[in-house]
Scaffold this motif. Sequence first.
Motif, short mmCIF file in Angstrom:
data_model
loop_
_atom_site.label_atom_id
_atom_site.label_comp_id
_atom_site.label_asym_id
_atom_site.label_seq_id
_atom_site.Cartn_x
_atom_site.Cartn_y
_atom_site.Cartn_z
N HIS A 260 43.80 38.14 26.54
CA HIS A 260 42.93 37.41 27.55
C HIS A 260 42.47 38.11 28.74
O HIS A 260 41.32 38.39 29.30
CB HIS A 260 43.78 36.17 27.89
N ASP A 261 43.62 38.62 29.48
CA ASP A 261 43.00 39.13 30.89
C ASP A 261 42.34 40.39 30.81
O ASP A 261 41.71 40.76 31.74
CB ASP A 261 44.22 39.49 31.80
N GLN A 262 42.50 41.23 29.74
CA GLN A 262 41.56 42.46 29.53
C GLN A 262 40.16 42.06 29.43
O GLN A 262 39.23 42.83 29.99
CB GLN A 262 42.11 43.19 28.28
N LEU A 264 39.04 38.77 30.79
CA LEU A 264 38.60 37.76 31.81
C LEU A 264 38.69 38.47 33.16
O LEU A 264 37.83 37.99 34.01
CB LEU A 264 39.50 36.63 31.68
N ILE A 265 39.25 39.63 33.37
CA ILE A 265 39.15 40.20 34.77
C ILE A 265 37.84 40.74 35.07
O ILE A 265 37.19 40.40 35.99
CB ILE A 265 40.53 41.28 34.84
N PRO A 266 37.48 41.49 33.99
CA PRO A 266 36.01 42.02 34.18
C PRO A 266 34.86 41.02 34.15
O PRO A 266 34.00 40.98 35.03
CB PRO A 266 35.86 43.22 33.17
N LYS A 268 35.14 37.74 34.82
CA LYS A 268 35.06 36.90 36.20
C LYS A 268 34.63 37.75 37.36
O LYS A 268 33.92 37.29 38.39
CB LYS A 268 36.26 36.21 36.50
N LEU A 269 34.53 38.94 37.39
CA LEU A 269 34.22 39.85 38.61
C LEU A 269 32.62 40.10 38.09
O LEU A 269 31.83 39.94 39.28
CB LEU A 269 34.78 41.23 38.30
N PRO B 204 48.15 35.04 30.61
CA PRO B 204 47.07 34.31 30.87
C PRO B 204 47.45 32.90 31.59
O PRO B 204 48.34 32.29 31.58
CB PRO B 204 46.47 34.01 29.54
N ALA B 240 45.48 36.67 36.97
CA ALA B 240 45.04 37.91 37.21
C ALA B 240 43.39 38.03 37.24
O ALA B 240 42.94 38.63 37.53
CB ALA B 240 45.46 39.05 36.29
N ASP B 241 43.12 36.85 36.39
CA ASP B 241 41.50 37.03 36.06
C ASP B 241 40.73 36.42 37.12
O ASP B 241 39.39 36.67 37.19
CB ASP B 241 41.04 36.26 34.58
N ALA B 245 38.69 38.85 42.20
CA ALA B 245 37.57 38.39 42.87
C ALA B 245 37.76 37.64 44.20
O ALA B 245 37.15 37.82 45.13
CB ALA B 245 36.75 37.39 42.17
N ARG B 248 38.30 40.29 46.67
CA ARG B 248 37.15 41.14 47.18
C ARG B 248 36.37 40.06 48.31
O ARG B 248 35.62 40.40 49.14
CB ARG B 248 36.18 41.15 45.99
N TYR B 259 50.51 46.20 35.56
CA TYR B 259 50.23 47.16 34.72
C TYR B 259 49.29 47.88 34.90
O TYR B 259 48.15 47.41 35.57
CB TYR B 259 50.57 46.52 33.49
N ILE B 265 40.99 48.11 35.60
CA ILE B 265 39.87 47.47 35.22
C ILE B 265 39.10 47.12 36.21
O ILE B 265 37.61 47.46 36.54
CB ILE B 265 40.21 46.35 33.79
N LEU B 269 35.71 48.80 38.14
CA LEU B 269 34.36 48.05 38.18
C LEU B 269 33.79 48.23 39.74
O LEU B 269 32.80 48.20 40.08
CB LEU B 269 34.32 46.75 37.75
#
Lengths: 322, 322
Positions: A260-262, A264-266, A268-269, B204, B240-241, B245, B248, B259, B265, B269
């Motif tokens: 999931h976060d792999q 959703l982190i990018p 959402k950014l 998540p 974390a997702d 943001a 930022r 981790y 990630i 970016l």
Amino acid sequence: MSGLPRLALTIGDPAGCGPELVAAALASRSLRARAELVVVGDRRVVEAALARRRRPPPSGFGVHATPTLTTAAEARAAMAAGAPTLAGGRVALDAIEAATDLALAGRVDAVVTAPISKEAIAAAGCVHPGHTELIAERAGADVVMAFFAGGLRTALATTHIALRDVPSRLDAGRIGRAGFLLDQALRRHEGIAAPRIAVCALNPHAGEGGLFGDEEPRLIRPAVEALRVAGVDASGPLPADTVFARARAGEFDAVVALYHDQALIPLKLLGRGTAVNVTLGLPFVRTSPDHGTAYDAVAAGTVEPRPFRVAASLAADLAAAR
Amino acid sequence: MSGLPRLALTIGDPAGCGPELVAAALASRSLRARAELVVVGDRRVVEAALARRRRPPPSGFGVHATPTLTTAAEARAAMAAGAPTLAGGRVALDAIEAATDLALAGRVDAVVTAPISKEAIAAAGCVHPGHTELIAERAGADVVMAFFAGGLRTALATTHIALRDVPSRLDAGRIGRAGFLLDQALRRHEGIAAPRIAVCALNPHAGEGGLFGDEEPRLIRPAVEALRVAGVDASGPLPADTVFARARAGEFDAVVALYHDQALIPLKLLGRGTAVNVTLGLPFVRTSPDHGTAYDAVAAGTVEPRPFRVAASLAADLAAAR
């Protein structure tokens, strides 16, 4: 029939932002130029949402009213609650089920779902954690959750599970299916002849040649090789901390993420609030905005209509190209 | 003494981009206006790098030559190899050890390290996977790896381990230490009176109230509470997702990630090639650019000097504020 794709818009949780989002979408000229819109939901909730707009949307949209198992008092209370209710969950579920059935019967080309409350649908007896699982079960399909955000498209090999369960739940078949459905969607719906699909690694630095974890050679490389044998231009496993920047720079059309976060982190950014959740593997198109019921924003009058409109717009594009 | 902070710049792998990066930094007016620079490395490698510049940097920098255990032929071969070599690993290690000793003796205020090859230092007998662990051991310090990228600062509770080992290696103490050192660094070096520190969740949606995993209530919340008791303005566990943001957008000054890829990630970016690796918990400042030896770029003449200069510049800022 106009030849335009037909989209079913579900109203979501009646106390949430969904009814307002749907009413705003009905008033969108650009959306109506590209799709026939059918609202699916409890008639009283739909009418209340339309009545709340300063100017009602022009006629020409459809309304598919769902069965009314809630009383008028219950429906009013659910709309006014500002929180999850059992009646609200029932109304939300009715709309999802009706829209799925319309799509399965070929009467609409796509379903765009407004946010629901997990708590409310659970109170109403639903065992699924969300739309994706609920629609998948009703359609009898093995689906993959994906997100499209601007130029970045990502499918997930696992979704709502604990991080500690990810390594044991991953398998080459699941990773391969995510890559295969992404490839198919991009070919069929986006007209990309040979989509370039990156597959993420699980471990830092893709395991640094076996130093950290063995999932790269054991699971991920075989999945990539199987995809390549099937004619998919797949690459990987690639270090997850650089693959999204590479995709953004144009090196890949889409990315298979493993958890999931792999993804959703990018997303959402990069998506900045307009990432669209796309369900791959259904016999119809299904999209939704990537946010929740926003009870607070409803109360404050600050509901942001754009993400739902973007989700509907993507559904129109994907359905038009079917 | 000029009153400026003194930075030791290590040459890194002699076949990699390090010597060129150091020579370019010595020629940077803006950097020299803010710090006294001392090159630390094999004299033959340093001289060759300076000789390769069209114009040599103006005098006024220091050179701390490391002991020459390699022959002239070995040093030449190591520089020309375009790949990891045992002699190159030895030369790189000598520079790191000497720079660490200078810093421990108070003769420099900060160490800025150029990229090394893990393979070369392993061939030369080093058991550590990289700079951070090597310097930490020599300094006898319990360090935390952090990255500063523009406005985003992140410390890692775990680093180079398999993802499947993350849940069992995490503990409240490790998470708390990362938050505490971030807080200290931002107060001491960046003049932020009460840094707002976000702590990531592991699962998540931060576990969705216990639905996916138990690390949030079991490990992360206790760490956040301990930080708050110690006077740190810590929040979390946060999904974390969205936390990066939010940081930022200015809601937090720094983020504790649990981790490697959870931190890297978003950093890669947002940092766009100029994320700086900062080691927290040492009795001196240590930074490095977030890239490797770039053997290919050396051969192609396309080494990018900016990330090393940014790392040195951050070291000067952090050391000036000590």
